[in-house]
Design an enzyme around this catalytic site. Structure first.
Site, PDB file in Angstrom:
ATOM      1  N   ASP A  61       2.438  -0.167  -6.620  1.00 30.03           N
ATOM      2  CA  ASP A  61       3.591  -0.804  -7.111  1.00 30.03           C
ATOM      3  C   ASP A  61       4.360  -0.394  -8.201  1.00 30.03           C
ATOM      4  OD1 ASP A  61       1.943  -2.056  -8.699  1.00 30.03           O
ATOM      5  OD2 ASP A  61       2.008  -4.222  -7.927  1.00 30.03           O
ATOM      6  N   SER A  62       3.690   0.677  -9.126  1.00 27.93           N
ATOM      7  CA  SER A  62       3.951   0.879 -10.145  1.00 27.93           C
ATOM      8  C   SER A  62       5.322   1.848  -9.994  1.00 27.93           C
ATOM      9  CB  SER A  62       3.149   1.983 -10.892  1.00 27.93           C
ATOM     10  OG  SER A  62       2.529   3.015 -10.039  1.00 27.93           O
ATOM     11  N   ASP A 100      -0.726  -0.768  -2.596  1.00 29.88           N
ATOM     12  CA  ASP A 100      -0.935  -2.065  -3.033  1.00 29.88           C
ATOM     13  C   ASP A 100      -0.264  -2.960  -2.333  1.00 29.88           C
ATOM     14  OD1 ASP A 100      -2.041  -1.795  -5.605  1.00 29.88           O
ATOM     15  OD2 ASP A 100      -0.336  -1.004  -6.636  1.00 29.88           O
ATOM     16  N   LYS A 130      -4.759  -2.443  -1.774  1.00 29.74           N
ATOM     17  CA  LYS A 130      -5.263  -3.013  -2.894  1.00 29.74           C
ATOM     18  C   LYS A 130      -4.633  -4.030  -3.271  1.00 29.74           C
ATOM     19  CE  LYS A 130      -4.330  -0.937  -6.928  1.00 29.74           C
ATOM     20  NZ  LYS A 130      -3.865  -2.195  -7.733  1.00 29.74           N
ATOM     21  N   GLU A 200      -9.385  -1.829 -15.140  1.00 33.13           N
ATOM     22  CA  GLU A 200      -8.293  -1.461 -15.765  1.00 33.13           C
ATOM     23  C   GLU A 200      -8.345  -2.007 -17.439  1.00 33.13           C
ATOM     24  OE1 GLU A 200      -3.294  -0.899 -16.034  1.00 33.13           O
ATOM     25  OE2 GLU A 200      -4.202  -1.747 -13.951  1.00 33.13           O
TER      26      GLU A 200
END
Length: 303
Positions: A61-62, A100, A130, A200
């Site tokens: 989703d980045s 995502d 994810k 992360e």
């Protein structure tokens, strides 16, 4: 043979190469060979991942920030995301495709999450999803998905969709309480059936400790060199964004400077157009037979 010959064109099919599966990823993990993961957001970038033989293509989703110009990943709409998932799928026939679950598409109930995941699998033709977090609510959702046969990648530490609750994009696991919480979440995720876990922005030693004590691969981003694999966002990895307008995280290594090189190429093109040095008639143009053109001019005079 998974590698494509240098003579192949970008849009060509990747003949002879099978798509990687969870079995392939697990084989890398068991043999202690690092797993490569890169995000991509469209046909061109996913084709690049295919040619580079990247193990997992994460459709993150980045793309909200890197491709769509949004300020926050939480602004991303599902239909817009699915559009990009389809584009990525068309560009990559060899990497394991994981997408995502965008913010707002899975948090209400496990049934909502399942409906979202089914759309991504059915229409985006991905191999897994994810989602972030490892609390009891998220675990119930993961169990719902895995029971249905949809592989799930977990994600703990800095979870971008929850950055407002975390006080921003900052290091996690740097207190005893938070480190214990992250480790417990990883144990919970493993029990719930995830096939891997993204760690992360947590300390190197904590990531190493977790990696050595769970039995699924860990994929690090800002988690040091001791995880089972690494993931980077393709725009960071290739330097696709202007350094003047974007902050590069400490954990990123830029392997190229696409933005600077791209601007330089565009400036050269602009200059060539302005001074009439491009296109060159003989080099870039097409010819017409003299008799065809003569006849054309005769007929054109009567139009």
């Amino acid at each position: 043979q998974r590698f494509l010959s240098s003579s192949s064109v970008l849009g060509s099919s990747y003949s002879g190469a099978a798509r990687k599966t969870l079995t392939d990823i697990n084989a890398l993990y068991v043999s202690k060979k690092p797993i490569s993961v890169v995000t991509s957001h469209d046909f061109i970038t996913s084709k690049m991942l295919e040619h580079a033989d990247i193990d997992i293509n994460l459709i993150g989703d980045s793309l909200a920030n890197t491709t769509l110009g949004l300020q926050d990943t939480n602004e991303l709409e599902f239909d817009e995301f699915l559009y990009h998932v389809k584009s990525v799928r068309r560009g990559n026939d060899t990497s394991l495709l994981i997408a995502d679950l965008p913010f707002g598409t899975y948090e209400e109930t496990p049934e909502q999450a399942l409906a979202t995941a089914i759309k991504l699998v059915k229409f985006g033709k991905i191999q897994g999803v994810k989602l972030e977090g490892g609390d009891d609510y998220t675990l119930a959702t993961i169990k719902k998905l895995t029971t249905t046969g949809i592989p799930v990648m977990g994600h703990v530490g800095l979870t971008p969709q929850k950055h407002n609750a975390l006080g921003g994009y900052r290091l996690q696991g740097n207190s005893v309480e938070n480190a214990v919480q992250i480790f417990q979440e990883c144990l919970n995720l493993q029990k719930a059936g995830v096939f891997s876990i993204v760690l992360e922005c947590i300390p190197n030693k904590l990531a190493e400790y977790i990696t050595n004590r769970i039995s699924v691969p860990t994929i690090g981003i800002g988690a040091g060199p001791f995880t089972s694999g690494q993931v980077l966002v393709i725009s960071d990895l290739l330097g696709m964004k202007s350094n003047k307008e974007n902050h590069k995280p400490k954990f990123v290594r830029a392997y190229e400077d696409f933005f600077v090189k791209g601007v330089s190429a565009l400036e050269a093109y602009n200059s060539d157009v302005k001074d009439n040095s491009f296109p060159v008639a003989e080099e870039h143009g097409y010819k017409i037979k003299r008799d065809v053109f003569d006849e054309f001019k005769k007929q054109a005079e009567h139009i």
